[in-house]
Design an enzyme around this catalytic site. Structure first.
Site, PDB file in Angstrom:
ATOM      1  N   LYS A  37       3.088  -6.109  -0.226  1.00  0.00           N
ATOM      2  CA  LYS A  37       3.283  -5.310  -1.436  1.00  0.00           C
ATOM      3  C   LYS A  37       4.338  -5.989  -2.303  1.00  0.00           C
ATOM      4  O   LYS A  37       5.534  -5.705  -2.210  1.00  0.00           O
ATOM      5  CB  LYS A  37       3.704  -3.880  -1.091  1.00  0.00           C
ATOM      6  CG  LYS A  37       3.527  -2.924  -2.288  1.00  0.00           C
ATOM      7  CD  LYS A  37       2.066  -2.819  -2.712  1.00  0.00           C
ATOM      8  CE  LYS A  37       1.871  -1.903  -3.894  1.00  0.00           C
ATOM      9  NZ  LYS A  37       0.479  -1.852  -4.343  1.00  0.00           N
TER      10      LYS A  37
ATOM     11  N   SER B  41      -4.804  -0.716  -5.468  1.00  0.00           N
ATOM     12  CA  SER B  41      -3.740   0.276  -5.285  1.00  0.00           C
ATOM     13  C   SER B  41      -4.259   1.661  -5.654  1.00  0.00           C
ATOM     14  O   SER B  41      -5.207   2.134  -5.043  1.00  0.00           O
ATOM     15  CB  SER B  41      -2.507  -0.108  -6.110  1.00  0.00           C
ATOM     16  OG  SER B  41      -1.873  -1.232  -5.562  1.00  0.00           O
TER      17      SER B  41
END
Length: 621
Positions: free
Chosen positions: A200, A406
Site C-alpha cells: 500500500k 482500492s
C-alpha cells in the site's frame, strides 16, 4: 432618523436587486427565443465524404458536469484552452454509424490534440476502426507528431503519414511520483501514517524520499504487462515485430545517429510511418480520393463533432414499454456525500443505483467503474446499494474501465460478475489513514497551542502533537477496516480472508493477472458486460438505459439555454462582454491550478478518515 435612513437604503438595494434579476430573466428569455428561431448552419454530408476523427479532448466514461453559463462564456469569449471531454461511447458510436453510412468512404485520423488515454479505451476505439476497415472502407492517419497513445490508434490505419519534420514518441510506461519526506521535515510538519498492506504505497510520498522495494516490485509487474500488451497490439497491425520497439538508450541513440538526428527519417526507415507528407500533400490526395467541396479548397468532409450531432438525438427518449439494462457510471475519486456527474459521491452514486432498483422496467444493472478509489465509508454506501439490487432480483455486472482499484474494487466486489479489459488496473486491496500536525512548524513562527479539557480525547488538533495512545486507536481502526475489506472481498469471491490477504496487501494487478487470481470473472468491454447482464436477467429483447444525475429545474433551464450553439454565438458576438471578461482570461490558468489543488484536498473527506485509494494508477504514456 438612522433607522429610516437604513430602511430607505435597504429599500433601494432591494429594488436594485429585483431590477437586475428581472433584467437577467428577460435577457435569458430573449436568448432562449433566439436559440429556437435561429437557423443553425446545416450540416451536409456529400455522397463521398471523409469523416475527420479529430478527437480534441480527454476520452472519458462520463463527462464532468460543467456549469453551462460558465462554459458558454469561456468557450465564446476567452477561447477556452482546456479541451472538452469526449465520451468513449460517442466515439465508438460515430465510427460504427460511419461504417454503415454509404456516404462515408474514409476516416481521417486527426489525433494531434488528443491527450494521453488508457490502453483499454484506445483498444475499443481501434476495434471500431477495424470494423470500419472490414466493411471495405479506408482509414488514413495524418499528423505532425504521434504520442504513444495517439500512435496506438494510428497504427490501425491503412496508411500513416507524418510531417517530414515530425516524430513518433513511444517511450513505454513508467511512473515517477514526487516524494516529500525531507521537505516536510524542513517545514516542521509531523506525519502520522496509518496503513495496512506491504504494497500500500499511497502514503509513501509523505514518509520516504524514494520508492520502496516492495512498491517497485509490484509496479514493475503490472507496468511490464501493460507494455507487453501495447507492443503486441501494435506489432500485430504494423509491418514489424516487437523487436522494433526501442527499450534501451544505446539502441535508440545508434538509430538516431544513423539518420543524423532526423526523427522523420528515423520513423520512416523503421516503418513507424508509411510516408512523410505535408498537410498540402495530404489534402490534395484526399481531394483526388473523395472529391472537393464547393469552394474547391479542400476535400468533402464532416468532423467528428458534426457527425455526432447528426446521429445523436438532441433529446433522449426513454421507451416506457421496453425492459432495460441500466448502466450506472462511477468515474473519479470516491468521496463522501453528493457529487455531480463525472464524480463519485457515496450518496449520489448510491442514489443512481437506487433509481435503477426502483424502476420496474430495469431488469439488470451494469456498474461501469473508472476509479482508483477514495473514501472507504462512501465505498460501503455504494456497495450496500449493489447488494440491495441483487436482493431485489436484479443482477449486477461490474464492468471495469481503465481503473477499478482500492475503493473502486470495493464497490465492484458485490456484483454477480466482474468484467474487466485485459489492461484494466485493479486490486490494491488495502487501506490507509494520514494525519498531519503542525506544532513544530508553528513553533518556528512563535505560535503555540495550550489549554485544558475535560477528557484526554478532547483537543485533537493539527496545532498539537498527536497523543501516542490516540495514534494506536487510529491504527487499530485502520487494521479493522483492512480486515473488513478482506471479508467483503472474501465473501463475494468465495475465498477466505487469509486467501484474499495473500493477493491483497495493497498490491496492484492488471486484469489479466487479476483473473488468474480470482479477483475478476471475465475479460471484456462494456458491451460484453451489458450482454452478460441481459443474459443473467434472461432478457431476449431489451434497451440500454444510462441512469444519469438529475439536474435541478434551474440547472436544466440553464443547460437548455446556454448549451445551445446559437446562444453561444450570440454571447460571443458581444464585444462589450468580451472586454469585461478579458482580465479573467489572464488569470484563468492560475485559478484552474488552485481549484484542482483544493479539490484534491476536499476529496479526502471520509468521515472516519480511512481511505481505500490507489495513487499509482495514473501513469505516464
Amino acid at each position: 432618523m438612522i433607522a429610516k435612513l437604513f430602511k430607505g437604503l435597504w429599500a433601494g438595494i432591494n429594488f436594485s436587486r429585483r431590477l437586475v434579476l428581472n433584467f437577467l430573466f428577460v435577457l435569458l428569455v430573449i436568448l432562449f427565443i433566439v436559440s429556437i428561431v435561429s437557423d443553425d448552419d446545416e450540416i451536409n454530408v456529400a455522397d463521398t465524404s471523409v469523416l475527420t476523427l479529430n478527437l480534441n479532448g480527454p476520452i472519458v466514461e462520463e463527462k464532468i458536469y460543467v456549469d453551462p453559463i460558465e462554459a458558454a462564456i469561456n468557450d465564446t469569449t476567452m477561447g477556452n484552452d482546456e479541451p472538452a471531454e469526449i465520451l468513449l461511447d460517442d466515439i465508438i458510436e460515430v465510427i460504427d454509424q460511419a461504417t454503415e453510412d454509404k456516404r462515408i468512404s474514409v476516416i481521417l485520423l486527426d489525433l494531434q490534440k488528443m491527450p494521453s488515454a488508457h490502453l483499454n479505451k484506445l483498444k475499443q476505439i481501434s476495434q471500431a476502426l477495424e470494423r470500419f476497415k472490414a466493411s471495405g472502407k479506408k482509414v488514413i492517419a495524418s499528423g505532425y507528431y504521434y504520442s504513444q497513445a495517439q500512435y496506438y490508434i494510428a497504427a490501425h490505419a491503412d496508411e500513416i503519414s507524418m510531417h517530414p519534420y515530425g516524430g513518433v514518441e513511444i517511450q513505454g510506461f513508467g511512473m515517477y511520483p514526487l516524494y516529500f519526506k525531507d521537505a516536510l521535515e524542513k517545514l516542521g510538519i509531523t506525519q502520522h501514517i496509518f496503513r495496512v498492506g506491504t504494497f500500500k504505497s499511497a502514503v509513501e510520498p509523505f514518509i520516504r524520499n524514494d520508492m520502496s522495494d516492495a512498491a517497485k516490485e509490484a509496479n514493475s509487474v503490472w507496468l511490464g504487462a501493460l507494455w507487453q500488451e501495447y507492443k503486441q497490439d501494435v506489432a500485430a497491425v504494423r509491418p514489424f515485430d516487437e523487436a522494433n520497439f526501442d527499450e534501451t538508450m544505446d539502441v535508440f541513440l545508434a538509430k538516431m545517429q544513423a539518420v543524423n538526428g532526423d526523427s522523420g527519417k528515423y520513423a520512416l526507415e523503421h516503418q513507424w510511418v508509411d510516408s512523410l507528407k505535408t498537410n498540402q500533400q495530404v489534402r490534395r490526395e484526399l481531394i483526388e480520393l473523395v472529391g472537393a467541396e464547393e469552394t474547391g479548397k479542400t476535400f468533402n468532409q464532416v468532423s467528428f463533432k458534426e457527425y455526432l450531432s447528426l446521429i445523436k438525438p438532441p433529446v433522449e427518449f426513454d421507451n416506457p414499454m421496453t425492459e432495460k439494462v441500466a448502466v450506472v457510471v462511477a468515474r473519479g475519486t470516491i468521496s463522501d456525500g453528493e457529487r455531480k456527474a463525472g464524480e463519485i459521491g457515496g450518496d449520489s452514486t448510491a442514489a443512481l443505483l437506487r433509481k435503477a432498483r426502483l424502476d420496474e422496467k430495469v431488469k439488470a444493472v451494469v456498474l461501469r467503474i473508472d476509479s482508483g478509489g477514495g473514501s472507504m465509508f462512501a465505498s460501503e454506501i455504494i456497495r450496500a446499494e449493489v447488494l440491495a439490487l441483487k436482493a431485489a432480483g436484479k443482477p449486477v455486472i461490474a464492468s471495469m474501465s481503465s481503473v477499478a482499484a482500492s475503493g473502486g474494487y470495493w464497490i465492484a466486489s458485490a456484483a454477480n460478475e466482474i468484467w474487466a479489459a485485459p489492461s484494466t488496473i485493479t486490486g490494491s486491496i488495502g487501506v490507509f489513514g494520514n494525519f498531519m500536525t503542525f506544532e513544530n512548524t508553528m513553533a518556528k513562527l512563535g505560535v503555540y497551542s495550550d489549554g485544558v479539557a475535560t477528557t484526554e480525547m478532547a483537543g485533537l488538533s493539527v496545532a498539537r502533537p498527536l497523543n501516542e495512545k490516540m495514534a494506536q486507536v487510529i491504527q487499530l481502526s485502520v487494521e479493522d477496516a483492512y480486515q473488513r475489506f478482506l471479508e467483503v472481498v472474501g465473501e463475494a469471491r468465495n475465498m477466505t480472508p487469509e486467501q484474499v490477504d495473500k493477493i491483497a496487501q495493497g498490491r496492484v494487478w492488471i486484469a489479466s493477472q487479476a483473473q488468474e487470481l480470482g479477483l475478476i470473472d471475465k475479460l471484456g468491454n462494456k458491451q460484453d458486460a451489458i450482454k452478460a447482464a441481459a443474459e443473467l436477467a434472461k432478457l431476449d429483447f431489451y434497451e440500454v438505459k444510462t441512469i444519469k444525475h438529475s439536474l435541478t429545474g434551474q440547472e436544466q433551464l440553464m443547460q437548455d439555454i446556454f448549451g445551445n450553439a446559437s446562444v453561444k454565438a450570440l454571447i460571443g458576438s458581444q464585444s462589450t462582454l468580451q472586454n469585461a471578461l478579458s482580465n479573467k482570461a489572464s488569470i484563468n490558468g492560475l485559478v484552474k491550478q488552485l481549484t484542482t489543488e483544493v479539490e484534491n484536498l476536499q476529496d479526502y473527506n471520509d468521515p472516519q478518515g480511512i481511505y481505500a485509494r490507489c495513487l499509482v494508477c495514473n501513469i505516464s504514456q
